[in-house]
Design a protein around this motif. Structure first.
Motif, PDB file in Angstrom:
ATOM      1  N   ALA A 192      -4.588  -5.634  -2.522  1.00 42.99           N
ATOM      2  CA  ALA A 192      -5.250  -4.405  -1.792  1.00 42.99           C
ATOM      3  C   ALA A 192      -6.675  -4.885  -1.293  1.00 42.99           C
ATOM      4  O   ALA A 192      -7.131  -4.005  -0.495  1.00 42.99           O
ATOM      5  CB  ALA A 192      -5.376  -3.124  -2.875  1.00 42.99           C
ATOM      6  N   THR A 219      -5.658   2.132   0.306  1.00 40.53           N
ATOM      7  CA  THR A 219      -6.955   2.113   0.599  1.00 40.53           C
ATOM      8  C   THR A 219      -7.437   3.054   1.795  1.00 40.53           C
ATOM      9  O   THR A 219      -8.417   3.867   1.725  1.00 40.53           O
ATOM     10  CB  THR A 219      -7.380   0.622   0.900  1.00 40.53           C
ATOM     11  OG1 THR A 219      -7.084  -0.455   0.233  1.00 40.53           O
ATOM     12  CG2 THR A 219      -9.052   0.559   1.283  1.00 40.53           C
ATOM     13  N   ASP A 278      -2.227   2.808   4.322  1.00 37.16           N
ATOM     14  CA  ASP A 278      -2.106   2.254   3.046  1.00 37.16           C
ATOM     15  C   ASP A 278      -3.006   3.074   2.081  1.00 37.16           C
ATOM     16  O   ASP A 278      -3.902   4.015   2.373  1.00 37.16           O
ATOM     17  CB  ASP A 278      -2.376   0.782   3.281  1.00 37.16           C
ATOM     18  CG  ASP A 278      -3.910   0.577   3.770  1.00 37.16           C
ATOM     19  OD1 ASP A 278      -4.881   1.173   3.375  1.00 37.16           O
ATOM     20  OD2 ASP A 278      -3.949  -0.365   4.624  1.00 37.16           O
ATOM     21  N   TRP A 291     -11.584  -0.987  -5.469  1.00 41.15           N
ATOM     22  CA  TRP A 291     -10.844  -2.012  -5.554  1.00 41.15           C
ATOM     23  C   TRP A 291     -11.127  -2.732  -6.686  1.00 41.15           C
ATOM     24  O   TRP A 291     -10.281  -3.519  -7.544  1.00 41.15           O
ATOM     25  CB  TRP A 291     -10.800  -2.832  -4.331  1.00 41.15           C
ATOM     26  CG  TRP A 291     -10.098  -4.063  -4.338  1.00 41.15           C
ATOM     27  CD1 TRP A 291      -8.901  -4.543  -4.466  1.00 41.15           C
ATOM     28  CD2 TRP A 291     -10.653  -5.406  -4.537  1.00 41.15           C
ATOM     29  NE1 TRP A 291      -8.500  -5.829  -4.534  1.00 41.15           N
ATOM     30  CE2 TRP A 291      -9.735  -6.396  -4.687  1.00 41.15           C
ATOM     31  CE3 TRP A 291     -12.151  -5.811  -5.002  1.00 41.15           C
ATOM     32  CZ2 TRP A 291      -9.951  -7.823  -5.110  1.00 41.15           C
ATOM     33  CZ3 TRP A 291     -12.331  -7.099  -5.154  1.00 41.15           C
ATOM     34  CH2 TRP A 291     -11.373  -8.223  -5.287  1.00 41.15           C
ATOM     35  N   GLY A 350       0.823  -1.151   0.165  1.00 42.13           N
ATOM     36  CA  GLY A 350      -0.106  -0.096   0.007  1.00 42.13           C
ATOM     37  C   GLY A 350       0.860   1.478   0.089  1.00 42.13           C
ATOM     38  O   GLY A 350       0.158   2.233  -0.216  1.00 42.13           O
ATOM     39  N   PRO A 376       0.591   3.091  -4.038  1.00 37.05           N
ATOM     40  CA  PRO A 376      -0.821   2.958  -4.625  1.00 37.05           C
ATOM     41  C   PRO A 376      -0.794   2.500  -6.107  1.00 37.05           C
ATOM     42  O   PRO A 376      -0.009   3.138  -6.881  1.00 37.05           O
ATOM     43  CB  PRO A 376      -1.308   4.449  -4.194  1.00 37.05           C
ATOM     44  CG  PRO A 376      -0.537   5.050  -3.190  1.00 37.05           C
ATOM     45  CD  PRO A 376       0.926   4.409  -3.241  1.00 37.05           C
ATOM     46  N   GLU A 379      -6.795  -4.743   2.356  1.00 37.25           N
ATOM     47  CA  GLU A 379      -7.132  -3.606   2.992  1.00 37.25           C
ATOM     48  C   GLU A 379      -8.338  -2.997   3.263  1.00 37.25           C
ATOM     49  O   GLU A 379      -8.354  -2.130   3.984  1.00 37.25           O
ATOM     50  CB  GLU A 379      -6.141  -2.400   2.252  1.00 37.25           C
ATOM     51  CG  GLU A 379      -4.643  -2.739   1.936  1.00 37.25           C
ATOM     52  CD  GLU A 379      -3.986  -1.915   1.174  1.00 37.25           C
ATOM     53  OE1 GLU A 379      -2.666  -1.944   1.089  1.00 37.25           O
ATOM     54  OE2 GLU A 379      -4.737  -0.956   0.465  1.00 37.25           O
TER      55      GLU A 379
END
Length: 338
Positions: free
Chosen positions: A100, A170, A168, A308, A90, A93, A103
């Motif tokens: 991910a 997310t 992170d 996501w 993370g 990005p 997360e």
């Protein structure tokens, strides 16, 4: 005479194979302090590999960004600056959209089972997403939430106008979604960032909050399983490819789901013990959320799942299938949050 000739033949067939084994001294790099439980966990990992390789694979652990910045650790393994690195996907990005998934808020309930569930699920995708390195294992820290210096964060609307250091990518998206501003900095720099007023709050696990001294500059602590951060151990491909079959087996036997749990458990226990320490400190308010407040957070997090999903579609993965598999894996290891 025949027996001694046979013995010589056997010796001749064995000795060259062992003689061809190079000795490796693995540079294992991470970016948290040597006092962090990850240090000993990585030393234990190195010791296990050394033992199973018959002593032909040695290791040295480099903590605290000695070999490079936290965000560069994937590239460091790829480029051979270190042999084995600890990576927070993370921190870059968009580079690792599949993992991910781990997360996403309110998905995992504990560190050990969460690590096993994440690792077992991600093995299918790692060769595609982390093809520049040898993937070793994936794990998480304990579920965590917001810690703030300026005010209590109780409902999603409270984040509006705040400057937050996210854990992170997310959580960074979540902060933006809620009307906050992200302040990007690595874990060792968080205390200074908050102390100087550059950030008002942080998402951080409990034990590390105390370890990094962030508890000295925050006051309000949400006790909710809002998020976890995913991590991986990866290895330089060239280093691995040069190893003998015996040496590769020593590495492989410590790059599996069982090893992920071994690595995660001491850290998970450490983070879980941190909440008691923070509660005992004067000047801290640790608070839980009501059912209604929790429902508001879950509702506010729903767009993150779509973000996501859009990311993994771009790399040719079916998000519905991937999420279904991840939840099944977490349920198998008793770590699916409800």
């Amino acid at each position: 005479m025949r027996m001694s000739c046979l013995a010589l033949l056997v010796a001749a067939s064995v000795t060259p194979a062992l003689a061809q084994e190079k000795t490796f001294d693995l540079k294992i790099s991470h970016w948290v302090p040597a006092s962090h439980p990850l240090q000993k966990a990585l030393e234990d990992w190195g010791t296990a590999v050394e033992k199973e390789s018959g002593g032909t694979i040695k290791y040295h652990v480099f903590p605290a960004q000695q070999l490079g910045k936290a965000k560069d650790h994937y590239d460091m393994a790829r480029d051979g600056i270190a042999d084995v690195t600890y990576v927070n996907p993370g921190y870059t990005p968009g580079s690792f959209p599949i993992i991910a998934a781990g997360e996403l808020p309110f998905l995992m309930s504990n560190a050990t089972g969460g690590s096993e569930g994440l690792d077992a699920w991600y093995r299918k995708y790692a060769p595609k997403e982390m093809k520049d390195v040898k993937f070793c294992l994936a794990f998480i820290h304990s579920p965590s939430a917001f810690h703030s210096r300026t005010k209590k964060i109780v409902v999603p609307a409270d984040v509006k106008g705040m400057k937050v250091r996210p854990a992170d990518a997310t959580m960074a998206d979540f902060v933006t979604l809620l009307g906050g501003t992200n302040v990007q900095t690595s874990a060792p720099e968080v205390r200074d960032t908050i102390e100087r007023g550059v950030a008002d709050a942080v998402t951080f696990p409990w034990g590390s909050l105390v370890l990094f001294g962030i508890d000295k500059v925050t006051k309000y602590d949400m006790d909710a399983p809002l998020y976890v951060t995913t991590f991986v151990l990866v290895m330089n491909k060239n280093t691995y490819d040069q190893m003998s079959d015996r040496q590769k087996k020593a590495v492989d036997d410590n790059c599996n789901t069982e090893a992920a749990a071994r690595l995660a458990k001491p850290w998970g226990d450490f983070e879980d013990s941190g909440i008691g320490k923070v509660k005992a400190e004067s000047g801290h308010e640790v608070y839980t959320l009501t059912a209604d407040q929790l429902a508001q957070w879950k509702k506010a997090a729903e767009p993150l799942v779509k973000t996501w999903a859009d990311g993994v579609k771009k790399v040719g993965v079916d998000p519905d299938q991937a999420m279904k598999e991840l939840k099944a894996s977490l349920a198998k290891y008793n770590a699916l949050a409800h």
